[in-house]
Design an enzyme around this catalytic site. Sequence first.
Site, PDB file in Angstrom:
ATOM      1  N   GLY A   1      -6.218   9.914   3.913  1.00  0.00           N
ATOM      2  CA  GLY A   1      -5.424  10.629   2.921  1.00  0.00           C
ATOM      3  C   GLY A   1      -4.777  11.852   3.541  1.00  0.00           C
ATOM      4  O   GLY A   1      -5.200  12.309   4.607  1.00  0.00           O
TER       5      GLY A   1
ATOM      6  N   CYS B   1     -10.737   8.408   8.725  1.00  0.00           N
ATOM      7  CA  CYS B   1      -9.955   9.640   8.764  1.00  0.00           C
ATOM      8  C   CYS B   1     -10.421  10.599   7.659  1.00  0.00           C
ATOM      9  O   CYS B   1     -11.498  11.176   7.757  1.00  0.00           O
ATOM     10  CB  CYS B   1      -8.472   9.309   8.672  1.00  0.00           C
ATOM     11  SG  CYS B   1      -7.392  10.671   9.218  1.00  0.00           S
ATOM     12  N   TYR B   2      -9.669  10.773   6.578  1.00  0.00           N
ATOM     13  CA  TYR B   2     -10.106  11.640   5.488  1.00  0.00           C
ATOM     14  C   TYR B   2     -11.450  11.169   4.937  1.00  0.00           C
ATOM     15  O   TYR B   2     -12.310  11.985   4.569  1.00  0.00           O
ATOM     16  CB  TYR B   2      -9.054  11.653   4.377  1.00  0.00           C
ATOM     17  CG  TYR B   2      -9.344  12.598   3.232  1.00  0.00           C
ATOM     18  CD1 TYR B   2      -9.020  13.955   3.315  1.00  0.00           C
ATOM     19  CD2 TYR B   2      -9.957  12.144   2.072  1.00  0.00           C
ATOM     20  CE1 TYR B   2      -9.289  14.824   2.265  1.00  0.00           C
ATOM     21  CE2 TYR B   2     -10.240  13.002   1.023  1.00  0.00           C
ATOM     22  CZ  TYR B   2      -9.902  14.345   1.118  1.00  0.00           C
ATOM     23  OH  TYR B   2     -10.175  15.199   0.075  1.00  0.00           O
TER      24      TYR B   2
ATOM     25  N   HIS C   1      -7.389   4.990  12.800  1.00  0.00           N
ATOM     26  CA  HIS C   1      -7.105   3.940  11.814  1.00  0.00           C
ATOM     27  C   HIS C   1      -7.262   2.553  12.452  1.00  0.00           C
ATOM     28  O   HIS C   1      -6.385   2.099  13.190  1.00  0.00           O
ATOM     29  CB  HIS C   1      -5.692   4.101  11.265  1.00  0.00           C
ATOM     30  CG  HIS C   1      -5.539   5.303  10.378  1.00  0.00           C
ATOM     31  ND1 HIS C   1      -5.811   5.260   9.036  1.00  0.00           N
ATOM     32  CD2 HIS C   1      -5.186   6.580  10.659  1.00  0.00           C
ATOM     33  CE1 HIS C   1      -5.607   6.466   8.506  1.00  0.00           C
ATOM     34  NE2 HIS C   1      -5.237   7.283   9.466  1.00  0.00           N
TER      35      HIS C   1
ATOM     36  N   GLU D   1      -7.128  -0.245  10.879  1.00  0.00           N
ATOM     37  CA  GLU D   1      -6.388  -1.246  10.114  1.00  0.00           C
ATOM     38  C   GLU D   1      -4.964  -1.470  10.599  1.00  0.00           C
ATOM     39  O   GLU D   1      -4.343  -2.480  10.259  1.00  0.00           O
ATOM     40  CB  GLU D   1      -6.374  -0.856   8.623  1.00  0.00           C
ATOM     41  CG  GLU D   1      -5.546   0.374   8.289  1.00  0.00           C
ATOM     42  CD  GLU D   1      -6.295   1.689   8.432  1.00  0.00           C
ATOM     43  OE1 GLU D   1      -5.852   2.689   7.852  1.00  0.00           O
ATOM     44  OE2 GLU D   1      -7.326   1.722   9.141  1.00  0.00           O
TER      45      GLU D   1
ATOM     46  N   SER E   1      12.847 -17.865  -9.847  1.00  0.00           N
ATOM     47  CA  SER E   1      14.050 -17.368  -9.186  1.00  0.00           C
ATOM     48  C   SER E   1      14.368 -18.132  -7.913  1.00  0.00           C
ATOM     49  O   SER E   1      15.433 -17.961  -7.335  1.00  0.00           O
ATOM     50  CB  SER E   1      13.857 -15.891  -8.838  1.00  0.00           C
ATOM     51  OG  SER E   1      12.806 -15.744  -7.896  1.00  0.00           O
ATOM     52  N   GLY E   2      13.401 -18.952  -7.457  1.00  0.00           N
ATOM     53  CA  GLY E   2      13.543 -19.593  -6.154  1.00  0.00           C
ATOM     54  C   GLY E   2      12.790 -18.836  -5.081  1.00  0.00           C
ATOM     55  O   GLY E   2      12.655 -19.307  -3.957  1.00  0.00           O
ATOM     56  N   GLY E   3      12.290 -17.631  -5.436  1.00  0.00           N
ATOM     57  CA  GLY E   3      11.488 -16.862  -4.501  1.00  0.00           C
ATOM     58  C   GLY E   3      10.067 -17.390  -4.416  1.00  0.00           C
ATOM     59  O   GLY E   3       9.635 -18.237  -5.204  1.00  0.00           O
ATOM     60  N   VAL E   4       9.311 -16.866  -3.459  1.00  0.00           N
ATOM     61  CA  VAL E   4       7.966 -17.374  -3.193  1.00  0.00           C
ATOM     62  C   VAL E   4       7.027 -17.129  -4.369  1.00  0.00           C
ATOM     63  O   VAL E   4       6.294 -18.030  -4.794  1.00  0.00           O
ATOM     64  CB  VAL E   4       7.395 -16.725  -1.915  1.00  0.00           C
ATOM     65  CG1 VAL E   4       5.958 -17.164  -1.679  1.00  0.00           C
ATOM     66  CG2 VAL E   4       8.256 -17.076  -0.712  1.00  0.00           C
ATOM     67  N   ASP E   5       7.038 -15.916  -4.928  1.00  0.00           N
ATOM     68  CA  ASP E   5       6.061 -15.557  -5.960  1.00  0.00           C
ATOM     69  C   ASP E   5       6.198 -16.447  -7.194  1.00  0.00           C
ATOM     70  O   ASP E   5       5.213 -17.010  -7.687  1.00  0.00           O
ATOM     71  CB  ASP E   5       6.219 -14.091  -6.358  1.00  0.00           C
ATOM     72  CG  ASP E   5       6.112 -13.153  -5.173  1.00  0.00           C
ATOM     73  OD1 ASP E   5       5.497 -13.553  -4.165  1.00  0.00           O
ATOM     74  OD2 ASP E   5       6.649 -12.040  -5.240  1.00  0.00           O
ATOM     75  N   SER E   6       7.422 -16.563  -7.698  1.00  0.00           N
ATOM     76  CA  SER E   6       7.609 -17.362  -8.914  1.00  0.00           C
ATOM     77  C   SER E   6       7.402 -18.848  -8.633  1.00  0.00           C
ATOM     78  O   SER E   6       6.916 -19.593  -9.491  1.00  0.00           O
ATOM     79  CB  SER E   6       9.001 -17.120  -9.507  1.00  0.00           C
ATOM     80  OG  SER E   6      10.027 -17.543  -8.629  1.00  0.00           O
ATOM     81  N   SER E   7       7.738 -19.291  -7.420  1.00  0.00           N
ATOM     82  CA  SER E   7       7.556 -20.709  -7.079  1.00  0.00           C
ATOM     83  C   SER E   7       6.082 -21.078  -6.992  1.00  0.00           C
ATOM     84  O   SER E   7       5.656 -22.128  -7.493  1.00  0.00           O
ATOM     85  CB  SER E   7       8.259 -21.026  -5.752  1.00  0.00           C
ATOM     86  OG  SER E   7       9.643 -20.786  -5.839  1.00  0.00           O
TER      87      SER E   7
ATOM     88  N   LYS F   1       1.240 -10.426  -0.908  1.00  0.00           N
ATOM     89  CA  LYS F   1       2.319 -11.364  -0.584  1.00  0.00           C
ATOM     90  C   LYS F   1       1.894 -12.400   0.449  1.00  0.00           C
ATOM     91  O   LYS F   1       2.178 -13.590   0.310  1.00  0.00           O
ATOM     92  CB  LYS F   1       3.536 -10.583  -0.073  1.00  0.00           C
ATOM     93  CG  LYS F   1       4.788 -11.411   0.122  1.00  0.00           C
ATOM     94  CD  LYS F   1       5.494 -11.600  -1.191  1.00  0.00           C
ATOM     95  CE  LYS F   1       6.894 -12.127  -1.022  1.00  0.00           C
ATOM     96  NZ  LYS F   1       7.647 -12.118  -2.288  1.00  0.00           N
TER      97      LYS F   1
END
Length: 510
Positions: free
Chosen positions: A55, A82-83, A169, A171, A222-228, A366
Amino acid sequence: MQHQVILILDFGSQYTQLITRRLRELGVKTVIERGDLPAREIEALAPIAVVLSGGPASVFEDGAPQVDGAVFSLGVPVLGICYGLHLMARDLGGHVRASSRREYGFAELEVVVEEPVFVGTPRKQPVWMSHGDLVAKVPEGFEVLARTPTTEVAAIFDPKRRFVGLQFHPEVRHTPHGTRMLEQFIALAGARRDWSPSVIRHELVERLSNRLTEGRVICGVSGGVDSSVTAMLLREAVGDRLVPIFVDTGLLRQDEGDAVERSFEEFGLKLDRVDAADRFFSALEGVDDPETKRKIIGREFVEVFETEAARFPDARFLAQGTLYPDVIESSGVRGTAAVIKTHHNVGGLPDRLGLELVEPLRDLFKDEVRRVGEELGLPHEFVWRHPFPGPGLAVRVLGEVTRERVHTLQEADAIVIEEIRSNGLYDDISQALCVLLPVKSVGVMGDSRTYENVLAVRAVTTTDFMTADWYRFPPEILDRIARRVVNEVAGINRVVYDVTSKPPGTIEWE
């Protein structure tokens, strides 16, 4: 299946979501909550381990974020980054102070003791630092595991309580052995590592089947990944009770409306396609402010969708592809953030339609959605498509959006994407786009003076889209892109390339 959970308490680090993703990639379900979560709520989650994030604050500042001290009495491993390290050290009897030499960027870490987190990593290795404070006194029961030339306490460990503190870090990709360190931490917690795309798919379909027992389910695609991926999960769960609605705004890429329809037919889904291009162009006439564009497009989308959905009176649910980052940002975990741009989705629709909201992907990032998509049988080139903004090309046509300007941008965009694909660069680039600028420049074509539009090309690489670096094209490919656009697209006589990283720029221009 009841998954084990690692809890991340967030103190405002830009990398908090990245920690979560890295641990999930290692097969452990991980959730984010605000840093000051009360002990009773932490206990209710029954975590097998807790991570205290980094942070921007100093632990000794007035108003600095604090952690409920009971977290150190849960009997589970705790990792402070870190923090988070500073909170752990201070609250357990150590001392933290401002450093006379701040440490940002790469540092050479010297490992003094391998166990438990540095097993299998080099004795000297690069790590990514970002701190102005340091641990001046280590709490009782801890030993120092590593140091750097400017930080004597770069990693600590309490073997009795299984507490680990890292000043750097692990990550981020800039710490090349960070994934191994996180693996060692989850081994310390005895994690089963049962979080995988196949398990996620099975659980989501089962959950949807149990919940959506009657009535139609409307899904905006929409044709995007999420909605598909959302639509494919719903098809498995409810079969022909799914109604996928595709609102074609006219603001998609060249021929994309037809391509989306064909793709869904190949997946065995018949789209309810609505051609609303005239409506959207009419509503955008004379508008050049980017926020106003987004709001107009959102409003028109909702109204069109509402009209279309009314054709299915037996519908009971509305599905949308909300992701975990959306949930985190809207839940107050991260606190109040400045609005960079308004997001375009189907917000408000459930109330207007009287439908119950279904968000199958709300616990996923995602990259997890993409892996579930592959598990569902979606082709690689579809699942790993570059992101495309909800408002479409309206936010890539700077200034007023007209049918003619969108058509010009579609032609140029098609050339750029074609060149990227044909040269085998598509998967190397996280997102590529074109922007039609609201300026003209003088040029010479065929011994004649021209005064036409400028096209900006942008391509970036990123792992999380929170930060991004501009992509270094081979010069000969940029040259070919520019020559083709100028020669083949009427109305453009100059091509420029955007070499701004994020930050300070955003990926999209609007």
